[in-house]
Design an enzyme around this catalytic site. Structure first.
Site, PDB file in Angstrom:
ATOM      1  N   HIS A  22     -14.646  -4.877  -8.384  1.00 41.82           N
ATOM      2  CA  HIS A  22     -15.888  -5.522  -7.940  1.00 41.82           C
ATOM      3  C   HIS A  22     -16.382  -6.555  -8.957  1.00 41.82           C
ATOM      4  CE1 HIS A  22     -16.461  -1.776  -5.334  1.00 41.82           C
ATOM      5  NE2 HIS A  22     -16.399  -2.786  -4.496  1.00 41.82           N
ATOM      6  N   ARG A  48     -23.865  -7.281  -4.219  1.00 42.70           N
ATOM      7  CA  ARG A  48     -23.773  -5.973  -4.874  1.00 42.70           C
ATOM      8  C   ARG A  48     -23.850  -6.126  -6.389  1.00 42.70           C
ATOM      9  NH1 ARG A  48     -19.164  -2.605  -1.575  1.00 42.70           N
ATOM     10  NH2 ARG A  48     -17.848  -4.427  -1.925  1.00 42.70           N
ATOM     11  N   ASP A 214     -15.473  -0.274   6.704  1.00 44.60           N
ATOM     12  CA  ASP A 214     -15.860   0.409   5.479  1.00 44.60           C
ATOM     13  C   ASP A 214     -17.370   0.271   5.333  1.00 44.60           C
ATOM     14  OD1 ASP A 214     -16.467   0.999   2.744  1.00 44.60           O
ATOM     15  OD2 ASP A 214     -14.340   0.804   2.325  1.00 44.60           O
ATOM     16  N   GLU A 240     -15.466   4.433   7.914  1.00 44.23           N
ATOM     17  CA  GLU A 240     -15.226   4.938   6.553  1.00 44.23           C
ATOM     18  C   GLU A 240     -16.512   5.040   5.735  1.00 44.23           C
ATOM     19  OE1 GLU A 240     -11.849   3.323   4.526  1.00 44.23           O
ATOM     20  OE2 GLU A 240     -12.926   3.173   2.610  1.00 44.23           O
ATOM     21  N   ASP A 291      -9.612   8.136  -4.845  1.00 45.79           N
ATOM     22  CA  ASP A 291      -9.139   7.043  -5.694  1.00 45.79           C
ATOM     23  C   ASP A 291      -8.446   7.708  -6.885  1.00 45.79           C
ATOM     24  OD1 ASP A 291     -10.083   3.831  -6.453  1.00 45.79           O
ATOM     25  OD2 ASP A 291      -9.235   5.128  -8.006  1.00 45.79           O
TER      26      ASP A 291
HETATM   27  C1  LIG Z   1     -14.935  -3.270   0.870  1.00 47.65           C
HETATM   28  C2  LIG Z   1     -15.681  -2.086   0.324  1.00 47.65           C
HETATM   29  O1  LIG Z   1     -17.053  -2.322   0.394  1.00 47.65           O
HETATM   30  C3  LIG Z   1     -15.308  -1.741  -1.100  1.00 47.65           C
HETATM   31  O2  LIG Z   1     -15.548  -2.844  -1.927  1.00 47.65           O
HETATM   32  C4  LIG Z   1     -13.869  -1.302  -1.219  1.00 47.65           C
HETATM   33  C5  LIG Z   1     -13.644  -0.005  -0.557  1.00 47.65           C
HETATM   34  O3  LIG Z   1     -14.510   0.825  -0.420  1.00 47.65           O
HETATM   35  C6  LIG Z   1     -12.305   0.286  -0.013  1.00 47.65           C
HETATM   36  O4  LIG Z   1     -11.377  -0.476  -0.266  1.00 47.65           O
HETATM   37  O5  LIG Z   1     -12.189   1.294   0.665  1.00 47.65           O
HETATM   38 MG   LIG Z   2     -13.915   2.380   1.092  1.00 51.05          MG
END
Ligand SMILES: C[C@H](O)[C@H](O)CC(=O)C(=O)O
Ligand SMILES: [Mg+2]
Length: 394
Positions: A22, A48, A214, A240, A291
């Site tokens: 980010h 953000r 997302d 998501e 992650d």
């Molecule tokens: C795009 C989303 O807001 C974030 O930056 C990345 C993410 O949550 C994802 O790849 O899953």
């Molecule tokens: Mg995500």
């Protein structure tokens, strides 16, 4: 075979993209009016970075063995994580064998439990754990995926995350995940704009291409349910991280509420076997998305994924570049992987953790052959041209 012992652990910080993906310049799609839990405050709605999403920066952990071999890893965490690694975690590694990753993980976790458990401390533990696996692979001259049990398929398949699923389709990805732009504070007007964006993208990519949203923890159960119902006719594949990662009860309700066939996914801000156990036992989602750099590293991910397998859940890690690829290729319940499009447009496929890693593989035609991972450790080097800072020593 006796491996050389660990001589030294070092922690550095780096700014500008990479593992803290980010931390990008102006005009990047990843910072363009994306709905967040802070969107209820108009002053933090457009960007953000305005509320500090990139304050931490990247943490680099290096672990040097007595023979001079160095394993390393990058994750999000910056200076506070560097402090934790140098001043607290390093003691559990130095003088030990790199084969002892279970005991090392256990000691890192339980010695920090009184101030850790999730978030920054687990990012720091993850960084150390990944550097340890990299070192182990380098010492044994094997890729990490060999150490995790070997590949269960010949190639990885990817979906792409970014603002241009239409481009992702051209590049050969199996789907495109977009950031949701408008949250509950923007009312019905915002909800209509979200649906209009999805409809526009559906008209560009055709009926069969996967489209996902997302929601980055921005919604409540009621809004997420209304959004999911409205998006069903447009073939939204999954919704998501719709709500707060602490609201397990809300996820369980959302999973019951969404239209049949639509998947609920979450977990990128969840950590450890205990956090994921909660998501699974409460039946919060269909796919978990740990992650690898934030959930406890590979050592913990193996436990999380075994639990997910027993619960019939897929594990599709969030981002994490090579740390995810070496894991996904070894697991039947990880049928595909995420590729975060880090080009500002995003109209080109560029390495996810650029510029921090050298030799980072990128998907071609949305795929990556297992042979692209056939180098010792995680198969990448630290780019010597990045500026690293070591704020603490021990
Ligand atoms: C795009 C989303 O807001 C974030 O930056 C990345 C993410 O949550 C994802 O790849 O899953
Ligand atoms: Mg995500």
């Amino acid at each position: 075979m006796t491996l050389p012992k660990i001589k030294h652990v070092r922690a550095f910080t780096v700014r500008g993209g990479g593992a803290d993906y980010h931390d990008q310049g102006e005009g990047h799609w990843i910072d363009d009016h994306i709905a967040t839990p802070m969107s209820k405050y108009p002053e933090y709605r457009q960007s953000r970075q305005s509320f500090g999403i990139n304050v931490l920066g990247t943490l680099v952990v290096e672990i040097e063995a007595e023979d001079g071999t160095v394993g390393f890893a990058v994750t999000t965490g910056g200076e506070p994580a560097a402090y934790i690694v140098e001043k607290h975690l390093a003691r559990f590694l130095e003088g030990r064998s790199p084969t002892d990753y279970e005991k090392i993980w256990d000691q890192m976790y339980f010695s920090t439990q009184y101030y850790g458990r999730k978030g920054l401390v687990i990012n720091a533990i993850s960084g150390v754990d990944l550097a340890l696996w990299d070192l182990l692979g380098k010492l044994r001259q094997e890729p990490v995926y060999h150490l995790l049990g070997g590949a269960v398929r010949d190639e990885l398949q990817f979906y792409a995350t970014g603002a241009r699923p239409d481009k992702a389709k051209e590049f050969g990805f199996i789907g495109g995940k977009m950031a949701l732009h408008h949250g509950p504070a923007e009312g019905v007007e915002g909800l209509k704009k979200n649906i209009a964006e999805l409809a526009d993208m559906r008209s560009k990519v055709g009926d069969d291409f996967w489209l996902m949203w997302d929601c980055w923890m921005a919604l409540d159960v009621d809004y997420a349910t209304r959004l999911a119902i409205a998006a069903h006719d447009l073939g939204l594949k999954w919704i998501e991280e719709a709500i707060s990662p602490d609201d397990y009860w809300g996820y369980a309700a959302l999973k019951r509420n969404v239209p049949r066939g639509m998947l609920v996914t979450t977990g990128e801000h969840e950590a450890t076997r205990w956090g994921f156990r909660m998501l699974m036992e409460m039946d919060c989602c269909d796919i978990i998305q740990p992650d690898v750099g934030w959930c406890g590293g590979v050592t913990e991910l193996l436990k999380i994924s075994a639990l997910a397998d027993a619960h019939g859940k897929m594990v599709v890690p969030h981002g994490s570049s090579v740390y995810s690829y070496h894991f996904v290729i070894t697991r039947h319940n990880s049928p595909f992987a995420e590729f975060l499009m880090m080009h500002p447009g995003p109209t080109e496929v560029v390495p996810m953790f650029h510029p921090q890693l050298l030799g980072e593989p990128v998907p071609e035609n949305g795929r990556l052959k297992v042979t692209a991972l056939d180098k010792p450790g995680f198969g990448v080097d630290l780019n010597p041209d990045i500026t690293m800072h070591r704020p603490y020593t021990h």
